[in-house]
Design an enzyme around this catalytic site. Sequence first.
Site, PDB file in Angstrom:
ATOM      1  N   ASN A  84      -0.800   2.833   1.881  1.00 56.47           N
ATOM      2  CA  ASN A  84      -1.484   2.990   0.600  1.00 56.47           C
ATOM      3  C   ASN A  84      -2.940   3.358   0.869  1.00 56.47           C
ATOM      4  O   ASN A  84      -3.590   2.742   1.723  1.00 56.47           O
ATOM      5  CB  ASN A  84      -1.410   1.691  -0.199  1.00 56.47           C
ATOM      6  CG  ASN A  84       0.022   1.345  -0.590  1.00 56.47           C
ATOM      7  OD1 ASN A  84       0.812   2.230  -0.882  1.00 56.47           O
ATOM      8  ND2 ASN A  84       0.357   0.073  -0.580  1.00 56.47           N
ATOM      9  N   GLY A  90      -2.897   2.260  -4.477  1.00 57.62           N
ATOM     10  CA  GLY A  90      -2.454   0.874  -4.432  1.00 57.62           C
ATOM     11  C   GLY A  90      -3.020   0.081  -3.268  1.00 57.62           C
ATOM     12  O   GLY A  90      -2.549  -1.012  -2.974  1.00 57.62           O
ATOM     13  N   GLN A  91      -4.041   0.621  -2.612  1.00 52.96           N
ATOM     14  CA  GLN A  91      -4.628  -0.108  -1.478  1.00 52.96           C
ATOM     15  C   GLN A  91      -5.451  -1.281  -2.003  1.00 52.96           C
ATOM     16  O   GLN A  91      -6.285  -1.119  -2.893  1.00 52.96           O
ATOM     17  CB  GLN A  91      -5.510   0.829  -0.641  1.00 52.96           C
ATOM     18  CG  GLN A  91      -6.044   0.165   0.615  1.00 52.96           C
ATOM     19  CD  GLN A  91      -6.797   1.135   1.525  1.00 52.96           C
ATOM     20  OE1 GLN A  91      -7.025   2.298   1.170  1.00 52.96           O
ATOM     21  NE2 GLN A  91      -7.182   0.657   2.696  1.00 52.96           N
ATOM     22  N   SER A  92      -5.188  -2.447  -1.454  1.00 51.23           N
ATOM     23  CA  SER A  92      -5.936  -3.636  -1.886  1.00 51.23           C
ATOM     24  C   SER A  92      -6.746  -4.253  -0.757  1.00 51.23           C
ATOM     25  O   SER A  92      -7.666  -5.027  -1.020  1.00 51.23           O
ATOM     26  CB  SER A  92      -4.988  -4.678  -2.480  1.00 51.23           C
ATOM     27  OG  SER A  92      -4.036  -5.101  -1.515  1.00 51.23           O
ATOM     28  N   HIS A  97      -3.768   0.089   7.257  1.00 54.73           N
ATOM     29  CA  HIS A  97      -2.564  -0.647   7.671  1.00 54.73           C
ATOM     30  C   HIS A  97      -1.321   0.141   7.312  1.00 54.73           C
ATOM     31  O   HIS A  97      -1.277   0.838   6.298  1.00 54.73           O
ATOM     32  CB  HIS A  97      -2.506  -2.045   7.052  1.00 54.73           C
ATOM     33  CG  HIS A  97      -2.745  -2.077   5.573  1.00 54.73           C
ATOM     34  ND1 HIS A  97      -4.004  -1.949   5.020  1.00 54.73           N
ATOM     35  CD2 HIS A  97      -1.891  -2.212   4.526  1.00 54.73           C
ATOM     36  CE1 HIS A  97      -3.913  -2.025   3.707  1.00 54.73           C
ATOM     37  NE2 HIS A  97      -2.627  -2.166   3.375  1.00 54.73           N
ATOM     38  N   HIS A  99       2.489  -0.435   6.317  1.00 56.02           N
ATOM     39  CA  HIS A  99       3.540  -1.388   5.934  1.00 56.02           C
ATOM     40  C   HIS A  99       4.836  -0.955   6.629  1.00 56.02           C
ATOM     41  O   HIS A  99       5.195   0.237   6.600  1.00 56.02           O
ATOM     42  CB  HIS A  99       3.791  -1.344   4.427  1.00 56.02           C
ATOM     43  CG  HIS A  99       2.650  -1.788   3.569  1.00 56.02           C
ATOM     44  ND1 HIS A  99       2.588  -3.049   3.003  1.00 56.02           N
ATOM     45  CD2 HIS A  99       1.521  -1.146   3.163  1.00 56.02           C
ATOM     46  CE1 HIS A  99       1.481  -3.156   2.278  1.00 56.02           C
ATOM     47  NE2 HIS A  99       0.821  -2.014   2.354  1.00 56.02           N
TER      48      HIS A  99
HETATM   49  P1  5GP Z   1      -2.183  -2.788   0.370  1.00 59.58           P
HETATM   50  O1  5GP Z   1      -1.980  -3.215  -1.050  1.00 59.58           O
HETATM   51  O2  5GP Z   1      -3.664  -2.749   0.698  1.00 59.58           O
HETATM   52  O3  5GP Z   1      -1.443  -1.569   0.788  1.00 59.58           O
HETATM   53  O4  5GP Z   1      -1.537  -3.939   1.251  1.00 59.58           O
HETATM   54  C1  5GP Z   1      -2.203  -5.125   1.557  1.00 59.58           C
HETATM   55  C2  5GP Z   1      -1.147  -6.124   1.944  1.00 59.58           C
HETATM   56  O5  5GP Z   1      -1.794  -7.203   2.568  1.00 59.58           O
HETATM   57  C3  5GP Z   1      -0.372  -6.704   0.758  1.00 59.58           C
HETATM   58  O6  5GP Z   1       1.017  -6.414   0.917  1.00 59.58           O
HETATM   59  C4  5GP Z   1      -0.681  -8.188   0.810  1.00 59.58           C
HETATM   60  O7  5GP Z   1       0.438  -8.982   0.490  1.00 59.58           O
HETATM   61  C5  5GP Z   1      -1.118  -8.383   2.255  1.00 59.58           C
HETATM   62  N1  5GP Z   1      -2.051  -9.458   2.438  1.00 59.58           N
HETATM   63  C6  5GP Z   1      -3.157  -9.714   1.690  1.00 59.58           C
HETATM   64  N2  5GP Z   1      -3.802 -10.793   2.176  1.00 59.58           N
HETATM   65  C7  5GP Z   1      -3.097 -11.217   3.254  1.00 59.58           C
HETATM   66  C8  5GP Z   1      -3.272 -12.309   4.163  1.00 59.58           C
HETATM   67  O8  5GP Z   1      -4.219 -13.101   4.075  1.00 59.58           O
HETATM   68  N3  5GP Z   1      -2.338 -12.437   5.143  1.00 59.58           N
HETATM   69  C9  5GP Z   1      -1.289 -11.575   5.265  1.00 59.58           C
HETATM   70  N4  5GP Z   1      -0.431 -11.802   6.264  1.00 59.58           N
HETATM   71  N5  5GP Z   1      -1.090 -10.543   4.425  1.00 59.58           N
HETATM   72  C10 5GP Z   1      -1.993 -10.374   3.419  1.00 59.58           C
END
Ligand code: 5GP
Length: 111
Positions: A84, A90-92, A97, A99
């Site tokens: 993402n 949808g990047q949070s 990273h 997935h």
């Molecule tokens: P994004 O939404 O940026 O593509 O994915 C971020 C991912 O990081 C999400 O799937 C979320 O569940 C995961 N995540 C967020 N905080 C933590 C954390 O503290 N530990 C782990 N293992 N995963 C996390």
Amino acid sequence: MTIFQKIINREIPASIVHEDDLCLAFRDVNPQAPVHVLLIPKKPIVSLDHLTPDDATLCGHLLQMVPKVAALLGLEGGYRTVINTGVHGGQSVFHLHIHILGGRPLDWPPG
Ligand code: 5GP
């Protein structure tokens, strides 16, 4: 500092499945499939949009680690990789990273 940098630094715990000099893989805290792992570079790159030519070797390593991590996780039936990028993507967490999702048949297209 992002939450992933804290995981790299061992300031917060994570279920780590692979580590080497360049990258770390650990289980997502909020899994969207029976197996959901995040593969990250140790270098704090914000997103795909922030890659530079200097990152070419690192990117190659990350991609080559995907099937190795998938094999470690027993994903013989296949898996999905998602990156993402940015808010609309949808990047949070703003540390690049990949997935890796699997352990059941996955629908397509995603939302
Ligand atoms: P994004 O939404 O940026 O593509 O994915 C971020 C991912 O990081 C999400 O799937 C979320 O569940 C995961 N995540 C967020 N905080 C933590 C954390 O503290 N530990 C782990 N293992 N995963 C996390």
